[in-house]
Design a protein around this motif. Sequence first.
Motif, PDB file in Angstrom:
ATOM      1  N   SER A  77       0.842  -0.839   0.432  1.00  0.00           N
ATOM      2  CA  SER A  77      -0.035   0.041  -0.051  1.00  0.00           C
ATOM      3  C   SER A  77       0.471   1.138  -0.096  1.00  0.00           C
ATOM      4  O   SER A  77       1.812   1.669   0.622  1.00  0.00           O
ATOM      5  CB  SER A  77      -1.016  -0.105   1.152  1.00  0.00           C
ATOM      6  OG  SER A  77      -0.007   0.074   2.202  1.00  0.00           O
ATOM      7  N   ASN A  78       0.538   2.378   0.085  1.00  0.00           N
ATOM      8  CA  ASN A  78       0.570   3.383   0.234  1.00  0.00           C
ATOM      9  C   ASN A  78       2.164   3.874  -1.643  1.00  0.00           C
ATOM     10  O   ASN A  78       2.749   4.925  -1.121  1.00  0.00           O
ATOM     11  CB  ASN A  78       1.102   4.098   1.113  1.00  0.00           C
ATOM     12  CG  ASN A  78       0.060   3.917   1.956  1.00  0.00           C
ATOM     13  OD1 ASN A  78      -1.163   5.202   1.223  1.00  0.00           O
ATOM     14  ND2 ASN A  78      -0.075   3.437   3.131  1.00  0.00           N
ATOM     15  N   PHE A  79       2.373   2.893  -2.208  1.00  0.00           N
ATOM     16  CA  PHE A  79       3.228   3.746  -3.668  1.00  0.00           C
ATOM     17  C   PHE A  79       2.444   4.849  -4.107  1.00  0.00           C
ATOM     18  O   PHE A  79       1.394   4.310  -4.079  1.00  0.00           O
ATOM     19  CB  PHE A  79       3.109   2.440  -4.094  1.00  0.00           C
ATOM     20  CG  PHE A  79       4.606   1.621  -4.257  1.00  0.00           C
ATOM     21  CD1 PHE A  79       5.506   1.607  -3.881  1.00  0.00           C
ATOM     22  CD2 PHE A  79       4.093   0.214  -2.823  1.00  0.00           C
ATOM     23  CE1 PHE A  79       6.768   1.223  -3.729  1.00  0.00           C
ATOM     24  CE2 PHE A  79       4.826  -1.136  -2.282  1.00  0.00           C
ATOM     25  CZ  PHE A  79       6.219  -0.554  -2.221  1.00  0.00           C
ATOM     26  N   LYS A  80       3.526   5.691  -4.348  1.00  0.00           N
ATOM     27  CA  LYS A  80       2.412   6.960  -5.177  1.00  0.00           C
ATOM     28  C   LYS A  80       2.682   6.325  -7.447  1.00  0.00           C
ATOM     29  O   LYS A  80       4.210   5.749  -7.542  1.00  0.00           O
ATOM     30  CB  LYS A  80       3.542   7.831  -4.947  1.00  0.00           C
ATOM     31  CG  LYS A  80       2.883   8.614  -4.007  1.00  0.00           C
ATOM     32  CD  LYS A  80       3.579   9.375  -2.872  1.00  0.00           C
ATOM     33  CE  LYS A  80       3.687   9.996  -1.765  1.00  0.00           C
ATOM     34  NZ  LYS A  80       4.927  11.116  -1.259  1.00  0.00           N
TER      35      LYS A  80
ATOM     36  N   THR B 223      -2.443   6.751  -5.166  1.00  0.00           N
ATOM     37  CA  THR B 223      -2.131   5.644  -4.594  1.00  0.00           C
ATOM     38  C   THR B 223      -2.607   4.554  -4.153  1.00  0.00           C
ATOM     39  O   THR B 223      -3.165   4.451  -4.435  1.00  0.00           O
ATOM     40  CB  THR B 223      -1.491   6.055  -2.668  1.00  0.00           C
ATOM     41  OG1 THR B 223      -2.468   6.064  -2.260  1.00  0.00           O
ATOM     42  CG2 THR B 223      -1.135   7.708  -2.399  1.00  0.00           C
ATOM     43  N   SER B 224      -1.382   3.109  -4.259  1.00  0.00           N
ATOM     44  CA  SER B 224      -1.872   1.557  -4.330  1.00  0.00           C
ATOM     45  C   SER B 224      -2.803   1.429  -2.373  1.00  0.00           C
ATOM     46  O   SER B 224      -2.570   2.139  -1.838  1.00  0.00           O
ATOM     47  CB  SER B 224      -0.856   0.993  -4.056  1.00  0.00           C
ATOM     48  OG  SER B 224       0.408   1.070  -3.709  1.00  0.00           O
TER      49      SER B 224
ATOM     50  N   LYS C 164       7.901   4.982  -3.795  1.00  0.00           N
ATOM     51  CA  LYS C 164       7.286   4.982  -2.101  1.00  0.00           C
ATOM     52  C   LYS C 164       8.295   5.840  -1.410  1.00  0.00           C
ATOM     53  O   LYS C 164       9.990   4.864  -1.494  1.00  0.00           O
ATOM     54  CB  LYS C 164       7.240   3.859  -2.133  1.00  0.00           C
ATOM     55  CG  LYS C 164       6.551   3.390  -0.196  1.00  0.00           C
ATOM     56  CD  LYS C 164       5.962   2.428  -0.381  1.00  0.00           C
ATOM     57  CE  LYS C 164       4.748   1.745   1.379  1.00  0.00           C
ATOM     58  NZ  LYS C 164       4.786   0.695   1.858  1.00  0.00           N
TER      59      LYS C 164
ATOM     60  N   TYR D  78      -0.606  12.558  -8.478  1.00  0.00           N
ATOM     61  CA  TYR D  78      -0.766  10.985  -8.589  1.00  0.00           C
ATOM     62  C   TYR D  78      -1.342  10.244  -7.749  1.00  0.00           C
ATOM     63  O   TYR D  78      -2.418  10.572  -7.230  1.00  0.00           O
ATOM     64  CB  TYR D  78       1.341  10.774  -7.241  1.00  0.00           C
ATOM     65  CG  TYR D  78       1.000  10.605  -6.337  1.00  0.00           C
ATOM     66  CD1 TYR D  78       0.294  10.265  -5.620  1.00  0.00           C
ATOM     67  CD2 TYR D  78       1.139  12.399  -5.770  1.00  0.00           C
ATOM     68  CE1 TYR D  78       0.756  11.022  -3.757  1.00  0.00           C
ATOM     69  CE2 TYR D  78       1.143  12.480  -4.503  1.00  0.00           C
ATOM     70  CZ  TYR D  78       0.851  12.004  -3.038  1.00  0.00           C
ATOM     71  OH  TYR D  78       1.055  12.921  -2.122  1.00  0.00           O
TER      72      TYR D  78
ATOM     73  N   PHE E  77      -3.836   0.108  -8.716  1.00  0.00           N
ATOM     74  CA  PHE E  77      -4.097   2.129  -8.162  1.00  0.00           C
ATOM     75  C   PHE E  77      -4.068   1.702  -9.384  1.00  0.00           C
ATOM     76  O   PHE E  77      -4.293   0.706 -10.538  1.00  0.00           O
ATOM     77  CB  PHE E  77      -2.338   2.135  -8.754  1.00  0.00           C
ATOM     78  CG  PHE E  77      -1.768   1.650  -9.839  1.00  0.00           C
ATOM     79  CD1 PHE E  77      -1.797   2.307 -10.865  1.00  0.00           C
ATOM     80  CD2 PHE E  77      -0.620   0.540 -10.219  1.00  0.00           C
ATOM     81  CE1 PHE E  77      -0.653   1.887 -12.187  1.00  0.00           C
ATOM     82  CE2 PHE E  77      -0.475   0.231 -10.584  1.00  0.00           C
ATOM     83  CZ  PHE E  77      -0.494   0.787 -12.009  1.00  0.00           C
TER      84      PHE E  77
END
Length: 70
Positions: free
Chosen positions: A26-29, A40-41, A66, A38, A47
């Motif tokens: 989670s929270n990959f841009k 986030t995943s 990230k 962007y 995404f």
Amino acid sequence: MLVKSQQYTPPLFSGYVSPNINADKSNFKISIGESANYVTSNPNGYFELSDDMVNTNLPCALKIYKDGFL
């Protein structure tokens, strides 16, 4: 005649982030081109980038990043 549904617009780009290590997905841009926008995943790494947030010419670079990852 083809009519585009206003209720459903498929994403321009979508997919799953899958780091090579056993890490939180989670929270990959994810951004495209030179855009500062962007998404986030989610916890599964999924995404979606919709075409209304992308103002760039194709082909272009898809950036996935990230903090703490190379």
